[in-house]
Scaffold this active site. Structure first.
Site, PDB file in Angstrom:
ATOM      1  N   LYS A   1      30.706 -18.305  12.038  1.00 20.13           N
ATOM      2  CA  LYS A   1      30.117 -17.156  12.724  1.00 20.13           C
ATOM      3  C   LYS A   1      28.748 -17.502  13.287  1.00 20.13           C
ATOM      4  O   LYS A   1      28.270 -16.866  14.209  1.00 20.13           O
ATOM      5  CB  LYS A   1      30.064 -15.941  11.798  1.00 20.13           C
ATOM      6  CG  LYS A   1      29.090 -16.038  10.643  1.00 20.13           C
ATOM      7  CD  LYS A   1      28.793 -14.642  10.105  1.00 20.13           C
ATOM      8  CE  LYS A   1      29.166 -14.447   8.660  1.00 20.13           C
ATOM      9  NZ  LYS A   1      28.420 -15.287   7.720  1.00 20.13           N
TER      10      LYS A   1
ATOM     11  N   LYS B   1      23.731 -27.632   7.436  1.00 20.91           N
ATOM     12  CA  LYS B   1      22.769 -26.645   7.960  1.00 20.91           C
ATOM     13  C   LYS B   1      21.410 -27.281   8.208  1.00 20.91           C
ATOM     14  O   LYS B   1      20.718 -26.928   9.160  1.00 20.91           O
ATOM     15  CB  LYS B   1      22.662 -25.434   7.029  1.00 20.91           C
ATOM     16  CG  LYS B   1      23.916 -24.578   7.083  1.00 20.91           C
ATOM     17  CD  LYS B   1      23.696 -23.131   6.723  1.00 20.91           C
ATOM     18  CE  LYS B   1      24.993 -22.361   6.958  1.00 20.91           C
ATOM     19  NZ  LYS B   1      24.994 -21.023   6.382  1.00 20.91           N
TER      20      LYS B   1
ATOM     21  N   LYS C   1      35.034 -26.429  10.987  1.00 26.30           N
ATOM     22  CA  LYS C   1      35.227 -25.046  10.549  1.00 26.30           C
ATOM     23  C   LYS C   1      34.805 -24.058  11.631  1.00 26.30           C
ATOM     24  O   LYS C   1      33.772 -24.255  12.264  1.00 26.30           O
ATOM     25  CB  LYS C   1      34.350 -24.849   9.289  1.00 26.30           C
ATOM     26  CG  LYS C   1      34.535 -23.538   8.567  1.00 26.30           C
ATOM     27  CD  LYS C   1      33.539 -23.384   7.410  1.00 26.30           C
ATOM     28  CE  LYS C   1      32.316 -22.600   7.845  1.00 26.30           C
ATOM     29  NZ  LYS C   1      31.640 -21.883   6.745  1.00 26.30           N
TER      30      LYS C   1
HETATM   31  P1  ATP Z   1      27.979 -19.386   8.542  1.00 23.09           P
HETATM   32  O1  ATP Z   1      29.030 -19.608   9.575  1.00 23.09           O
HETATM   33  O2  ATP Z   1      26.897 -18.450   8.952  1.00 23.09           O
HETATM   34  O3  ATP Z   1      27.535 -20.608   7.871  1.00 23.09           O
HETATM   35  P2  ATP Z   1      30.045 -18.535   6.834  1.00 23.09           P
HETATM   36  O4  ATP Z   1      30.847 -17.596   7.622  1.00 23.09           O
HETATM   37  O5  ATP Z   1      30.558 -19.872   6.512  1.00 23.09           O
HETATM   38  O6  ATP Z   1      28.616 -18.559   7.439  1.00 23.09           O
HETATM   39  P3  ATP Z   1      29.872 -16.556   4.771  1.00 23.09           P
HETATM   40  O7  ATP Z   1      29.738 -15.446   5.700  1.00 23.09           O
HETATM   41  O8  ATP Z   1      29.031 -16.404   3.575  1.00 23.09           O
HETATM   42  O9  ATP Z   1      29.593 -17.939   5.433  1.00 23.09           O
HETATM   43  O10 ATP Z   1      31.381 -16.776   4.365  1.00 23.09           O
HETATM   44  C1  ATP Z   1      32.038 -15.783   3.677  1.00 23.09           C
HETATM   45  C2  ATP Z   1      33.384 -16.228   3.242  1.00 23.09           C
HETATM   46  O11 ATP Z   1      34.181 -16.608   4.354  1.00 23.09           O
HETATM   47  C3  ATP Z   1      33.357 -17.440   2.304  1.00 23.09           C
HETATM   48  O12 ATP Z   1      34.290 -17.220   1.269  1.00 23.09           O
HETATM   49  C4  ATP Z   1      33.781 -18.566   3.168  1.00 23.09           C
HETATM   50  O13 ATP Z   1      34.398 -19.600   2.445  1.00 23.09           O
HETATM   51  C5  ATP Z   1      34.758 -17.873   4.102  1.00 23.09           C
HETATM   52  N1  ATP Z   1      34.862 -18.577   5.381  1.00 23.09           N
HETATM   53  C6  ATP Z   1      33.871 -18.835   6.243  1.00 23.09           C
HETATM   54  N2  ATP Z   1      34.315 -19.489   7.320  1.00 23.09           N
HETATM   55  C7  ATP Z   1      35.660 -19.654   7.128  1.00 23.09           C
HETATM   56  C8  ATP Z   1      36.700 -20.264   7.879  1.00 23.09           C
HETATM   57  N3  ATP Z   1      36.455 -20.826   9.061  1.00 23.09           N
HETATM   58  N4  ATP Z   1      37.945 -20.244   7.375  1.00 23.09           N
HETATM   59  C9  ATP Z   1      38.205 -19.657   6.178  1.00 23.09           C
HETATM   60  N5  ATP Z   1      37.273 -19.062   5.416  1.00 23.09           N
HETATM   61  C10 ATP Z   1      36.010 -19.061   5.875  1.00 23.09           C
END
Ligand code: ATP
Ligand code: LTN
Length: 335
Positions: free
Chosen positions: A203, A118, A200
């Site tokens: 969002k 980040k 990954k």
């Molecule tokens: P950002 O993309 O804004 O960094 P994020 O989606 O990684 O955010 P959170 O919204 O806090 O972060 O994630 C919530 C949950 O979703 C966490 O348990 C994270 O591990 C899971 N998660 C996020 N992205 C993925 C993915 N691509 N595949 C599986 N699990 C995910």
């Protein structure tokens, strides 16, 4: 023989209100979460204080905080069977976060992969909150005597840090914090970007490789059909040599409660088009009812607010006890 019923283990997880969740969030988090209330005393949190570590438009933070709560519910959580709340409604999170800062080393935080990613993506705003993010996450978890933390696998490093912080505190002040462990789903623990299947799906990086939960199912199906694959022409679960195919197998496995290996076996000898068709169909099948329920929930924010306020009241009771215990042990004069 004792007939006493042992209390349920405690689980806690959080999702940031930093955007519209993706199908990665759904498969890695929202969907597996729905099983927890049957077997656990389950806490689910909208972590808005975490979201602000990257700059948010006020109206987006507001909408997305209700939004994440609505996605939790739309995915199938029943608010009567778990505790669903907004992090900033329980002030003990920031209070314990502050205290735990003093049990965390700079070097430990510098090693965090999410911070490094980040910080590289937001060079103009590498703020101290982004750096201290995992300490607040440790506070979230430790406040509730959490034993299990269901997460996608990108969060395992943060949970390890929470364990180190807890151990350090316990070693100094005696047994205080329960030791949490991370639990990842058997399929879809790290859904990858459809166009760049080595990173990954995120969002906060929308585009042709990301499917957000509010996208039209037809558009989502198109994105699946255009997903990057390879020229090997073999359907097997091989993350190293076939990351695109492995990702499609993970997605289908996650949506149909199977391992990616089991899905690979089903499609053995078939064309990539057949696999993509099945994944697209499963995504549409998941999105349609999810979106209908989300829209219904978001049309009554007053009701959502009532659910979240009740959740915060329940959470606060436990969180306040933990903070009190911590402060007492450290020698704070209690109010
Ligand atoms: P950002 O993309 O804004 O960094 P994020 O989606 O990684 O955010 P959170 O919204 O806090 O972060 O994630 C919530 C949950 O979703 C966490 O348990 C994270 O591990 C899971 N998660 C996020 N992205 C993925 C993915 N691509 N595949 C599986 N699990 C995910
Ligand atoms: N860091 C997580 C979100 C998060 C969380 C938590 C997850 C904040 N606090 C406590 C589990 C438990 C993320 O970025 N996905």
């Amino acid at each position: 023989m004792s007939t006493s019923i042992s209390p349920k283990p405690i689980s806690f997880s959080g999702i940031q209100s930093s955007g519209i969740p993706s199908i990665g969030n759904y498969i890695g988090a929202f969907k597996p979460f729905t099983a927890y209330p049957q077997t656990h005393k389950a806490y689910f949190c909208v972590v808005d204080h975490h979201a602000i570590t990257v700059r948010q438009e006020p109206k987006d933070l507001f909408e997305n905080s209700y939004g994440v709560a609505a996605w939790y519910l739309a995915a199938g959580l029943n608010p009567h069977e778990c505790t669903l709340f907004i992090q900033s409604h329980v002030k003990e999170h920031t209070e314990l976060g502050w205290i735990l800062n003093t049990f965390t080393q700079m070097g430990e935080l510098e090693r965090m992969t999410q911070f490094k990613d980040k910080a590289a993506r937001h060079k103009e705003n590498v703020n101290a909150g982004l750096f201290g993010y995992p300490v607040l996450m440790a506070a979230d978890i430790l406040l509730y005597n959490t034993q299990e933390v269901p997460v996608g696998d990108d969060q395992i490093q943060h949970i390890e840090l929470a364990r180190n912080i807890a151990t350090r505190f316990n070693n100094i002040y005696g047994d205080t914090f329960v030791m949490p462990k991370g639990v990842i789903p058997k399929s879809g623990a790290r859904v990858k970007d459809l166009q760049e299947p080595t990173r990954k799906m995120s969002k906060s990086q929308p585009g042709p490789g990301t499917i957000l939960l509010n996208e039209s199912p037809a558009e989502a199906a198109k994105k699946i059909k255009r997903a990057q694959t390879d020229s090997l022409g073999v359907i097997a679960y091989d993350t190293e040599n076939q990351p695109g195919i492995a990702n499609l197998l993970e997605i289908l496995g996650g949506l149909t409660n199977r391992t990616p290996q089991a899905v690979a076996q089903e499609f053995e000898g078939q064309q990539y088009g057949a696999l993509k068709g099945a994944v697209a169909e499963a995504v549409v099948f998941a999105l349609e009812p999810l979106q209908a329920e989300y829209t219904r929930l978001m049309s009554d924010k007053a009701e959502l607010h009532r659910i979240l306020a009740k959740g915060a009241d329940d959470a606060r009771e436990v969180a306040a006890q933990t903070v009190r215990k911590v402060k007492e042990k450290m020698g704070y004069v209690l109010a």
